[in-house]
Motif scaffolding. Structure first.
Motif, PDB file in Angstrom:
ATOM      1  N   LEU A  17       0.824  -1.207   0.000  1.00  0.00           N
ATOM      2  CA  LEU A  17       0.000   0.000   0.000  1.00  0.00           C
ATOM      3  C   LEU A  17       0.860   1.260   0.000  1.00  0.00           C
ATOM      4  O   LEU A  17       0.623   2.192  -0.780  1.00  0.00           O
ATOM      5  N   LEU A  18       1.887   1.292   0.851  1.00  0.00           N
ATOM      6  CA  LEU A  18       2.779   2.449   0.898  1.00  0.00           C
ATOM      7  C   LEU A  18       3.555   2.608  -0.413  1.00  0.00           C
ATOM      8  O   LEU A  18       3.756   3.733  -0.886  1.00  0.00           O
ATOM      9  N   ASP A  19       3.972   1.499  -1.016  1.00  0.00           N
ATOM     10  CA  ASP A  19       4.661   1.570  -2.315  1.00  0.00           C
ATOM     11  C   ASP A  19       3.751   2.185  -3.372  1.00  0.00           C
ATOM     12  O   ASP A  19       4.164   3.070  -4.130  1.00  0.00           O
ATOM     13  N   ALA A  20       2.514   1.701  -3.436  1.00  0.00           N
ATOM     14  CA  ALA A  20       1.563   2.217  -4.426  1.00  0.00           C
ATOM     15  C   ALA A  20       1.265   3.689  -4.175  1.00  0.00           C
ATOM     16  O   ALA A  20       1.255   4.506  -5.114  1.00  0.00           O
ATOM     17  N   ALA A  21       1.015   4.039  -2.918  1.00  0.00           N
ATOM     18  CA  ALA A  21       0.709   5.428  -2.586  1.00  0.00           C
ATOM     19  C   ALA A  21       1.889   6.336  -2.921  1.00  0.00           C
ATOM     20  O   ALA A  21       1.707   7.418  -3.503  1.00  0.00           O
ATOM     21  N   CYS A  26       3.819  10.723  -5.698  1.00  0.00           N
ATOM     22  CA  CYS A  26       4.993  11.386  -6.270  1.00  0.00           C
ATOM     23  C   CYS A  26       4.782  11.730  -7.748  1.00  0.00           C
ATOM     24  O   CYS A  26       5.245  12.770  -8.215  1.00  0.00           O
ATOM     25  N   GLU A  27       4.097  10.875  -8.469  1.00  0.00           N
ATOM     26  CA  GLU A  27       3.869  11.116  -9.896  1.00  0.00           C
ATOM     27  C   GLU A  27       2.794  12.161 -10.153  1.00  0.00           C
ATOM     28  O   GLU A  27       2.921  12.975 -11.064  1.00  0.00           O
ATOM     29  N   ARG A  28       1.712  12.129  -9.348  1.00  0.00           N
ATOM     30  CA  ARG A  28       0.541  12.939  -9.684  1.00  0.00           C
ATOM     31  C   ARG A  28       0.104  13.927  -8.621  1.00  0.00           C
ATOM     32  O   ARG A  28      -0.761  14.759  -8.875  1.00  0.00           O
ATOM     33  N   VAL A 109       9.129  15.438  -2.414  1.00  0.00           N
ATOM     34  CA  VAL A 109       7.733  15.106  -2.174  1.00  0.00           C
ATOM     35  C   VAL A 109       7.194  15.858  -0.957  1.00  0.00           C
ATOM     36  O   VAL A 109       6.012  16.179  -0.889  1.00  0.00           O
ATOM     37  N   ARG A 110       8.070  16.186  -0.009  1.00  0.00           N
ATOM     38  CA  ARG A 110       7.605  16.923   1.165  1.00  0.00           C
ATOM     39  C   ARG A 110       7.284  18.374   0.816  1.00  0.00           C
ATOM     40  O   ARG A 110       6.310  18.931   1.302  1.00  0.00           O
ATOM     41  N   VAL A 111       8.098  18.988  -0.022  1.00  0.00           N
ATOM     42  CA  VAL A 111       7.790  20.348  -0.487  1.00  0.00           C
ATOM     43  C   VAL A 111       6.479  20.321  -1.273  1.00  0.00           C
ATOM     44  O   VAL A 111       5.619  21.194  -1.104  1.00  0.00           O
ATOM     45  N   ASN A 112       6.338  19.298  -2.118  1.00  0.00           N
ATOM     46  CA  ASN A 112       5.102  19.173  -2.893  1.00  0.00           C
ATOM     47  C   ASN A 112       3.903  18.956  -1.970  1.00  0.00           C
ATOM     48  O   ASN A 112       2.844  19.555  -2.179  1.00  0.00           O
ATOM     49  N   ALA A 113       4.062  18.111  -0.952  1.00  0.00           N
ATOM     50  CA  ALA A 113       2.982  17.869   0.012  1.00  0.00           C
ATOM     51  C   ALA A 113       2.629  19.148   0.754  1.00  0.00           C
ATOM     52  O   ALA A 113       1.449  19.448   0.963  1.00  0.00           O
ATOM     53  N   HIS A 114       3.643  19.909   1.127  1.00  0.00           N
ATOM     54  CA  HIS A 114       3.388  21.166   1.814  1.00  0.00           C
ATOM     55  C   HIS A 114       2.601  22.117   0.910  1.00  0.00           C
ATOM     56  O   HIS A 114       1.651  22.764   1.355  1.00  0.00           O
TER      57      HIS A 114
END
Length: 188
Positions: A17-21, A26-28, A109-114
């Motif tokens: 699940l974590l791999d898929a997420a 990260c891609e989208r 990914v953290r900057v993107n998440a932020h």
């Protein structure tokens, strides 16, 4: 009645699940990916997913935590194999250049998440801040060991290179930041 799920199966399901997420987020991006897409990519039923993570936000935070451990561990393994303290600091930028050149690199990914969730998710914001503090502390240890009082500027060079490479798709910012860090550290 179905058989109970073993601890090993739970561990495997959680990893899948974590791999898929991670791949999808990260891609989208986080908001663009629905839980049905995570279900399809992981091969797990939604009921199982929600037993593992009560909400998409919980899944996102767990993915960010796991990625943080792996990311900082890889960085430390690369940097700490360099014996000279000054060169160890510069090795940070060599590692970043390798990361930036990886296929599919889309920035931090953290900057993107932020950017996507930081103002609406306290849990995501806390995890992003935790990673940034830990990265800061890692850099500070290496810079101080080199005998230079420039941890903050070196951190800003690294963070700036990450953001710039993510936007431009070019690994060159790592090389430019490395040259600037070498100047800050002075000649050996």
């Amino acid at each position: 009645m179905p058989a109970p799920i073993s601890e090993e199966q739970s561990r495997l399901d959680r990893a899948a699940l974590l791999d898929a997420a991670e791949r999808l987020f990260c891609e989208r991006g986080f908001q663009a990916v629905g839980m049905d897409e995570v279900r399809a990519a992981s091969g797990l039923p939604l009921k199982r997913i929600y037993r593992l993570f009560a909400a998409k936000e919980d899944l996102a935070v767990a993915m960010l935590k796991r990625r943080d451990r792996r990311w900082r561990g890889s960085l430390a393994a690369h940097v700490e194999q360099v014996p000279d303290p000054r060169e160890r600091v510069l090795a940070v930028f060599d590692w970043l250049a390798e990361w930036f050149a990886e296929p599919g690199f889309r920035g931090c990914v953290r900057v993107n998440a932020h950017g996507e969730l930081g103002s609406s998710s306290e849990a995501v914001l806390a995890e992003v801040r935790s990673h940034k503090r830990a990265f800061h502390d890692q850099i500070a240890v290496w810079v101080h060991a080199a005998g230079a009082p420039v941890a903050e500027p070196v951190l800003l060079l690294a963070e700036g290179a990450i953001v710039t490479a993510g936007i431009t798709g070019d690994p060159a910012p790592a090389r430019h930041a490395r040259a600037a860090a070498a100047t800050l550290l002075g000649t050996p």
